[in-house]
Design a protein around this motif. Structure first.
Motif, mmCIF file in Angstrom:
data_model
loop_
_atom_site.group_PDB
_atom_site.id
_atom_site.type_symbol
_atom_site.label_atom_id
_atom_site.label_comp_id
_atom_site.label_asym_id
_atom_site.label_seq_id
_atom_site.Cartn_x
_atom_site.Cartn_y
_atom_site.Cartn_z
ATOM 1 N N UNK A 129 0.808 -1.214 0.000
ATOM 2 C CA UNK A 129 0.000 0.000 0.000
ATOM 3 C C UNK A 129 0.837 1.258 0.000
ATOM 4 N N UNK A 130 2.140 1.139 0.240
ATOM 5 C CA UNK A 130 3.027 2.295 0.200
ATOM 6 C C UNK A 130 3.418 2.662 -1.232
ATOM 7 N N UNK A 131 3.028 1.844 -2.215
ATOM 8 C CA UNK A 131 3.423 2.051 -3.605
ATOM 9 C C UNK A 131 2.293 2.671 -4.408
ATOM 10 N N UNK A 132 2.639 3.579 -5.301
ATOM 11 C CA UNK A 132 1.644 4.159 -6.208
ATOM 12 C C UNK A 132 1.365 3.205 -7.354
ATOM 13 N N UNK A 133 0.209 3.374 -7.972
ATOM 14 C CA UNK A 133 -0.073 2.679 -9.227
ATOM 15 C C UNK A 133 0.609 3.451 -10.351
ATOM 16 N N UNK A 134 1.268 2.749 -11.253
ATOM 17 C CA UNK A 134 1.962 3.418 -12.355
ATOM 18 C C UNK A 134 0.967 3.922 -13.385
ATOM 19 N N UNK A 142 9.820 -2.096 -6.488
ATOM 20 C CA UNK A 142 10.390 -1.550 -5.255
ATOM 21 C C UNK A 142 10.873 -0.112 -5.393
ATOM 22 N N UNK A 143 11.080 0.349 -6.625
ATOM 23 C CA UNK A 143 11.537 1.721 -6.850
ATOM 24 C C UNK A 143 10.379 2.702 -7.043
ATOM 25 N N UNK A 144 9.165 2.197 -7.127
ATOM 26 C CA UNK A 144 8.021 3.071 -7.347
ATOM 27 C C UNK A 144 7.771 3.942 -6.120
ATOM 28 N N UNK A 145 7.563 5.216 -6.351
ATOM 29 C CA UNK A 145 7.323 6.147 -5.247
ATOM 30 C C UNK A 145 5.908 5.977 -4.701
ATOM 31 N N UNK A 146 5.644 6.641 -3.604
ATOM 32 C CA UNK A 146 4.284 6.651 -3.048
ATOM 33 C C UNK A 146 3.355 7.438 -3.965
ATOM 34 N N UNK A 147 2.063 7.166 -3.841
ATOM 35 C CA UNK A 147 1.075 7.889 -4.624
ATOM 36 C C UNK A 147 0.745 9.248 -4.010
ATOM 37 N N UNK A 148 0.037 10.080 -4.769
ATOM 38 C CA UNK A 148 -0.311 11.414 -4.283
ATOM 39 C C UNK A 148 -1.206 11.349 -3.051
ATOM 40 N N UNK A 149 -1.992 10.279 -2.936
ATOM 41 C CA UNK A 149 -2.944 10.178 -1.820
ATOM 42 C C UNK A 149 -2.566 9.087 -0.820
ATOM 43 N N UNK A 150 -1.381 8.479 -0.980
ATOM 44 C CA UNK A 150 -1.010 7.350 -0.126
ATOM 45 C C UNK A 150 -1.067 7.705 1.351
ATOM 46 N N UNK A 152 -2.868 9.678 2.883
ATOM 47 C CA UNK A 152 -4.200 9.922 3.444
ATOM 48 C C UNK A 152 -4.695 8.702 4.220
ATOM 49 N N UNK A 153 -4.128 7.537 3.921
ATOM 50 C CA UNK A 153 -4.415 6.326 4.685
ATOM 51 C C UNK A 153 -3.411 6.269 5.833
ATOM 52 N N UNK A 154 -3.920 6.372 7.059
ATOM 53 C CA UNK A 154 -3.029 6.454 8.211
ATOM 54 C C UNK A 154 -2.096 5.270 8.336
ATOM 55 N N UNK A 155 -2.591 4.061 8.041
ATOM 56 C CA UNK A 155 -1.756 2.873 8.149
ATOM 57 C C UNK A 155 -0.620 2.917 7.128
ATOM 58 N N UNK A 156 -0.944 3.202 5.862
ATOM 59 C CA UNK A 156 0.095 3.272 4.839
ATOM 60 C C UNK A 156 1.099 4.377 5.163
ATOM 61 N N UNK A 157 0.607 5.512 5.656
ATOM 62 C CA UNK A 157 1.501 6.608 6.022
ATOM 63 C C UNK A 157 2.478 6.167 7.117
ATOM 64 N N UNK A 158 1.985 5.397 8.079
ATOM 65 C CA UNK A 158 2.864 4.937 9.158
ATOM 66 C C UNK A 158 3.922 3.979 8.627
ATOM 67 N N UNK A 159 3.562 3.171 7.651
ATOM 68 C CA UNK A 159 4.544 2.247 7.076
ATOM 69 C C UNK A 159 5.597 2.993 6.255
ATOM 70 N N UNK A 298 -11.565 -0.067 4.849
ATOM 71 C CA UNK A 298 -11.062 -1.254 4.174
ATOM 72 C C UNK A 298 -11.440 -1.293 2.713
ATOM 73 N N UNK A 299 -12.674 -0.867 2.403
ATOM 74 C CA UNK A 299 -13.114 -0.847 1.003
ATOM 75 C C UNK A 299 -12.308 0.175 0.210
ATOM 76 N N UNK A 300 -12.011 1.320 0.824
ATOM 77 C CA UNK A 300 -11.188 2.319 0.122
ATOM 78 C C UNK A 300 -9.820 1.734 -0.218
ATOM 79 N N UNK A 301 -9.236 0.978 0.718
ATOM 80 C CA UNK A 301 -7.945 0.337 0.459
ATOM 81 C C UNK A 301 -8.067 -0.694 -0.654
ATOM 82 N N UNK A 302 -9.185 -1.446 -0.666
ATOM 83 C CA UNK A 302 -9.413 -2.438 -1.717
ATOM 84 C C UNK A 302 -9.519 -1.767 -3.080
#
Length: 355
Positions: A129-134, A142-150, A152-159, A298-302
């Motif tokens: 979830x720390x990776x953006x969609x290309x 593994x080299x893909x940066x985070x997404x613009x909204x990554x 906004x999800x507290x769990x992904x931000x913490x990771x 959870x649905x937003x993450x899905x």
């Protein structure tokens, strides 16, 4: 990589009764290692972990590093799976202070304690979830940066912040820290349960009426556990390893889960209706006092995962990671839930033994 002859001899596992942690403990024991399992409740741990002469239960919490420090000495590696995760995706479960304390600050303290105790390796678990969609549709790596909204999800931000802690370690710190990025984990041992376990039980009980036409990368927790052990042996410092399995539509996941439990699968609905269904599920859960099968967070993450493809090529080529079929994962998950009295016995004529 032959792990039977090249593995850490003594390993401490945090989060040892969780889905990934418990499977990591079992994998290490299967390979002949000695394991210290960090658990908050010894009695509960005894019901979830195997009784084994090479397994020691250490009662502790990553939030209390002073109590954990004595357990670290003499270990070849730590596999850190403990995280604030399940609660975040529960209705009203978001606690930003606890999220930071568990997923970021505790990582910093654990790495310092490991260094002081002479532990040479700590495997850290993050998330795809720390990776953006290309934007070009190719799989992220593994080299893909985070997404613009990554964030906004507290769990992904913490990771993301925990990975920054790893990368900020000074030269000469003395600890090698490979980073494993799992996909959506399923499989036996989901006692929590995680979002996957809640969904599995909702299918098994027939309370999940519909599944959205969306998907995500689904992986067996046992395959992630194996990847963590392999990373402890051969993973590079601060090097990321995606361990995500295959992208699978959620209706297909539910169909295989239903077959494993011998029940009727939920019907498919358009993805745009998923948030509305999750809202109704949360309201019904509040009225009945039950845990909802799906939450809006959870649905937003899905739905975010529906747009993200990732590649596990590095883990496959550098660590020798392999992935078992999803049908086998869900068959084994059904068996585990039945054996632990966590799912209805039902009709087993629909189960599959594909491998």
């Amino acid at each position: 990589m032959d792990l039977s002859s090249d593995r850490p001899q003594r390993v401490l596992v945090t989060g040892a009764t969780g889905l990934l942690g418990s499977n990591t403990v079992r994998r290490l024991l299967d390979l002949g290692g000695e394991v210290t399992a960090v658990v908050r409740d010894r009695e509960r741990a005894r019901t979830l972990l195997p009784e084994h002469e090479r397994l020691v239960l250490w009662q502790g919490d990553v939030l209390d590093m002073a109590a954990l420090e004595p357990a670290l000495r003499g270990h070849d590696a730590v596999i850190h799976t403990a995280a604030y995760f399940r609660e975040y995706y529960a209705p009203g479960g978001r606690d930003d202070d606890l999220l930071t304390a568990t997923n970021v600050d505790a990582v910093r303290r654990l790495l310092r304690a490991a260094s002081e105790a002479g532990v040479p390796t700590v495997v850290h678990t993050s998330s795809i979830g720390t990776l953006a969609a290309r934007s070009d549709g190719r799989p992220s790596d593994e080299h893909t940066a985070e997404g613009r909204t990554t964030r906004q999800n507290g769990y992904y931000a913490s990771k993301l912040r925990s990975e920054e802690v790893v990368r900020s370690l000074p030269v000469g710190y003395g600890v090698r820290v490979p980073i494993v990025l799992p996909g959506w984990m399923w499989g036996p041992g989901d006692a929590g349960p995680t979002s996957a376990g809640r969904l599995f039980l909702a299918v098994a009980s027939g309370t999940l009426a519909a599944a959205p036409r969306a998907g995500n990368h689904v992986v067996d927790a046992r395959d992630v556990a194996d990847a963590c052990v392999r990373a402890a042996v051969a993973g590079g410092h601060a090097r990321r390893y995606i361990v995500a399995g295959s992208w699978v539509p959620l209706p297909e996941v539910c169909r295989l889960a239903a077959r494993a439990m011998g029940v009727r699968p939920p019907r498919e609905i358009p993805a745009r209706l998923a948030l509305a269904v999750a809202t109704v599920s949360e309201i019904a859960a509040r009225l009945t006092g039950r845990t909802p099968a799906a939450t809006r967070e959870g649905v937003r993450a899905l739905l975010e995962g529906d747009r993200r493809l990732v590649s596990s090529g590095r883990a496959v080529h550098e660590l020798g990671v392999t992935f078992r079929p999803l049908s086998r994962t869900l068959h084994d998950q059904a068996t585990w839930h039945r054996e632990h009295g966590l799912a209805p016995v039902g009709d087993t004529t629909g189960t599959t033994s594909e491998s």
